[in-house]
Design an enzyme around this catalytic site. Structure first.
Site, PDB file in Angstrom:
ATOM      1  N   ALA A 206     -39.123  12.374 -10.992  1.00 37.50           N
ATOM      2  CA  ALA A 206     -39.222  12.843  -9.618  1.00 37.50           C
ATOM      3  C   ALA A 206     -38.908  14.337  -9.644  1.00 37.50           C
ATOM      4  O   ALA A 206     -37.885  14.756 -10.199  1.00 37.50           O
ATOM      5  CB  ALA A 206     -38.240  12.098  -8.716  1.00 37.50           C
TER       6      ALA A 206
ATOM      7  N   ASP B 279     -29.796  21.865 -15.217  1.00 41.04           N
ATOM      8  CA  ASP B 279     -30.477  20.987 -14.251  1.00 41.04           C
ATOM      9  C   ASP B 279     -30.887  19.726 -15.020  1.00 41.04           C
ATOM     10  O   ASP B 279     -32.051  19.503 -15.326  1.00 41.04           O
ATOM     11  CB  ASP B 279     -31.697  21.696 -13.660  1.00 41.04           C
ATOM     12  CG  ASP B 279     -32.261  20.960 -12.456  1.00 41.04           C
ATOM     13  OD1 ASP B 279     -31.826  19.830 -12.196  1.00 41.04           O
ATOM     14  OD2 ASP B 279     -33.143  21.520 -11.787  1.00 41.04           O
TER      15      ASP B 279
ATOM     16  N   MET C 126     -35.143  20.252  -9.372  1.00 43.06           N
ATOM     17  CA  MET C 126     -34.193  19.246  -9.769  1.00 43.06           C
ATOM     18  C   MET C 126     -34.951  18.003 -10.174  1.00 43.06           C
ATOM     19  O   MET C 126     -35.093  17.103  -9.390  1.00 43.06           O
ATOM     20  CB  MET C 126     -33.272  18.957  -8.581  1.00 43.06           C
ATOM     21  CG  MET C 126     -32.057  18.115  -8.816  1.00 43.06           C
ATOM     22  SD  MET C 126     -32.328  16.443  -9.185  1.00 43.06           S
ATOM     23  CE  MET C 126     -31.121  15.433  -8.813  1.00 43.06           C
ATOM     24  N   PRO C 127     -35.478  17.962 -11.366  1.00 39.59           N
ATOM     25  CA  PRO C 127     -36.102  16.719 -11.790  1.00 39.59           C
ATOM     26  C   PRO C 127     -35.058  15.617 -11.975  1.00 39.59           C
ATOM     27  O   PRO C 127     -33.962  15.861 -12.470  1.00 39.59           O
ATOM     28  CB  PRO C 127     -36.745  17.073 -13.126  1.00 39.59           C
ATOM     29  CG  PRO C 127     -36.868  18.555 -13.112  1.00 39.59           C
ATOM     30  CD  PRO C 127     -35.701  19.040 -12.316  1.00 39.59           C
ATOM     31  N   LEU C 128     -35.423  14.431 -11.547  1.00 37.50           N
ATOM     32  CA  LEU C 128     -34.643  13.238 -11.819  1.00 37.50           C
ATOM     33  C   LEU C 128     -35.483  12.402 -12.767  1.00 37.50           C
ATOM     34  O   LEU C 128     -36.580  11.968 -12.414  1.00 37.50           O
ATOM     35  CB  LEU C 128     -34.336  12.460 -10.538  1.00 37.50           C
ATOM     36  CG  LEU C 128     -33.672  11.101 -10.719  1.00 37.50           C
ATOM     37  CD1 LEU C 128     -32.337  11.227 -11.434  1.00 37.50           C
ATOM     38  CD2 LEU C 128     -33.498  10.434  -9.365  1.00 37.50           C
TER      39      LEU C 128
END
Length: 126
Positions: free
Chosen positions: A72, A38, A1-3
């Protein structure tokens, strides 16, 4: 889950910003092993006095079109995957919206899977 957090100078069109978001997301899918859907991306626009950078650090000539991308993500990717992602992101952003590769700065903030909650107060990867 990249932010994904994108920072750039204020004044770009909605189409320009959408192209940045779409190119980053495409690069994540193609070379960073991110699944479809995602997608969590926020864009921050800054006035000139809020956006500071060195125009020649490491002998890379940057302009005011610089885009700083901070992601992140889980600490599960290899160095090769990261390099491929950096390259693919710069390639896609040079096509759409037409950024120079020198104006693409990427920083990864890696974390353990247990540090994510996607909602409902749950940690599905913990």
């Amino acid at each position: 889950m990249p932010l994904v957090r994108v920072s750039l100078r204020r004044g770009k069109s909605a189409q320009h910003i959408a192209a940045i978001r779409n190119s980053i997301y495409r690069a994540m899918i193609e070379s960073f092993n991110v699944p479809q859907n995602d997608r969590f991306i926020v864009v921050h626009q800054h006035d000139a006095e809020e956006f500071d950078y060195d125009p020649n650090y490491l002998d890379i000539a940057r302009t005011d079109d610089l885009v700083m991308i901070q992601i992140a993500c889980n600490n599960t990717r290899t160095v090769e995957q990261k390099k491929a992602f950096y390259q693919r992101t710069a390639e896609l952003l040079s096509k759409e919206p037409g950024l120079r590769p020198q104006d693409v700065l990427i920083n990864l903030l890696e974390t353990g899977k247990e540090n994510w909650s996607f909602g409902n107060g749950q940690a599905p990867y913990a």
